[in-house]
Scaffold this motif. Structure first.
Motif, PDB file in Angstrom:
ATOM      1  N   SER A  24      43.978   2.940  73.371  1.00 40.96           N
ATOM      2  CA  SER A  24      43.773   3.615  74.318  1.00 40.96           C
ATOM      3  C   SER A  24      42.154   4.013  74.515  1.00 40.96           C
ATOM      4  N   SER A  25      41.508   4.275  73.396  1.00 44.25           N
ATOM      5  CA  SER A  25      40.181   4.279  73.653  1.00 44.25           C
ATOM      6  C   SER A  25      39.275   3.248  74.129  1.00 44.25           C
ATOM      7  N   ALA A  26      39.791   2.144  74.112  1.00 45.16           N
ATOM      8  CA  ALA A  26      38.981   1.115  74.927  1.00 45.16           C
ATOM      9  C   ALA A  26      39.010   1.331  76.378  1.00 45.16           C
ATOM     10  N   GLU A  27      39.892   2.003  77.096  1.00 42.22           N
ATOM     11  CA  GLU A  27      39.724   2.495  78.251  1.00 42.22           C
ATOM     12  C   GLU A  27      38.252   3.034  78.770  1.00 42.22           C
ATOM     13  N   TYR A  28      37.690   3.444  77.752  1.00 45.41           N
ATOM     14  CA  TYR A  28      36.173   4.248  77.994  1.00 45.41           C
ATOM     15  C   TYR A  28      35.073   3.386  78.633  1.00 45.41           C
ATOM     16  N   THR A  29      35.300   2.154  78.374  1.00 46.40           N
ATOM     17  CA  THR A  29      34.085   1.207  78.519  1.00 46.40           C
ATOM     18  C   THR A  29      34.052   0.878  79.942  1.00 46.40           C
ATOM     19  N   GLY A  30      35.048   1.167  80.778  1.00 44.93           N
ATOM     20  CA  GLY A  30      34.713   1.308  82.395  1.00 44.93           C
ATOM     21  C   GLY A  30      33.666   1.952  82.642  1.00 44.93           C
ATOM     22  N   LEU A  31      33.367   2.892  81.924  1.00 42.43           N
ATOM     23  CA  LEU A  31      32.368   4.104  82.386  1.00 42.43           C
ATOM     24  C   LEU A  31      30.868   3.505  82.384  1.00 42.43           C
ATOM     25  N   LEU A  32      30.599   2.620  81.674  1.00 42.37           N
ATOM     26  CA  LEU A  32      29.311   1.931  81.739  1.00 42.37           C
ATOM     27  C   LEU A  32      29.389   0.914  82.676  1.00 42.37           C
TER      28      LEU A  32
END
Length: 288
Positions: free
Chosen positions: A234-242
């Motif tokens: 689930s931590s991979a979801e963070y990359t959309g922030l960039l």
């Protein structure tokens, strides 16, 4: 289709989240006087129309199986779509996406409660650092109704991703997404009629474009969360922030500040670290 590994699942989630940013960006272009419930209804309708051709050529065995869970997910999805329009209309793209990306954090305790998943020290550490990063980006003193609306979206995303496991295994991605949108149409229509605004079909094109992007993201979520435990990827979801930062700058002239840079670093760096740890653990297990 090759077996989905943790590494492949995280890669797919990274791609899906970047694509999903463009769905948010299109919603943000809507005029302030747009009838929100009409627009959400248009999204439901266009989603079904987009997915129907794929479903016609899919295995139709027991299409109505698990309808209860499709019904629950569909209305959670509808609730999230409504609050998403509110949030995107009032907050910068990067800020609202930062709040959206609390979804992976919310998934960790929810997965433990609903499915008795065991949390590793690595995933907990990454989640804590990510949560601190999100707080730095959002600035708690600036939280308002729009930020709360974005948090509701994050909660609906987290619940929907976890409830994927309750769906019948023989339903493919296209069938799952179509049923999710189809079951919510009556409620969306009721809300649009209750809204009482004159019908305006102009936002239909925006709804179609936004839907195309978000359906790609949702399809990836269905595929990977069905195959891999949420706490591992689930931590991979963070990359959309960039992606949200870049699109916000180029499309809406939303210049990020230092707090966004610091917060984003606390989100992305643990993600990279977690991916390396998972890869090392997998390699060691193969040797053993």
């Amino acid at each position: 289709m090759p077996k989905i590994t943790v590494g492949l699942a995280m890669t797919l989630l990274i791609i899906g989240n970047i694509i999903g940013v463009f769905s948010d960006a299109l919603i943000k272009t809507l005029p302030a006087d747009t009838a929100i419930y009409q627009f959400v209804l248009f999204r439901q309708l266009t989603a079904v129309l987009i997915l129907l051709p794929f479903c016609l050529f899919s295995n139709k065995q027991s299409l109505l199986a698990g309808l209860k869970w499709h019904f629950i997910r569909g209305h959670i999805w509808l609730l999230g779509a409504i609050f998403m329009v509110f949030a995107l209309g009032a907050l910068p793209l990067a800020t609202v996406n930062a709040i959206f990306y609390t979804a992976p954090l919310l998934m960790l305790p929810l997965a433990m409660i609903l499915f008795q998943e065991k949390l590793t020290s690595h995933s907990i550490a990454a989640a804590v650092l990510g949560f601190i990063g999100v707080l730095i980006v959002v600035k708690p003193t600036q939280i308002n109704w729009a930020a709360i609306a974005a948090l509701v979206v994050a909660l609906t995303m987290a619940v929907n991703n976890l409830l994927v496991r309750k769906l019948p295994q023989h339903h493919n991605v296209f069938q799952t997404l179509m049923l999710t949108n189809l079951v919510g149409i009556p409620a969306a229509l009721g809300l649009a009629l209750w809204e009482g605004k004159p019908w305006n079909w102009t936002p239909m094109l925006t709804a179609t474009g936004s839907n195309t992007f978000i359906l790609i993201y949702a399809g990836i979520c269905v595929m990977v969360y069905r195959a891999i435990e949420a706490s591992k990827i689930s931590s991979a979801e963070y990359t959309g922030l960039l992606g949200a930062v870049v699109v916000g700058v180029l499309w809406f002239d939303e210049i990020p500040d230092l707090s966004l840079a610091i917060g984003s670093s606390l989100i992305i760096i643990p993600l990279i670290w977690l991916a390396k740890v998972e890869a090392k653990i997998k390699q060691t297990s193969k040797i053993i």
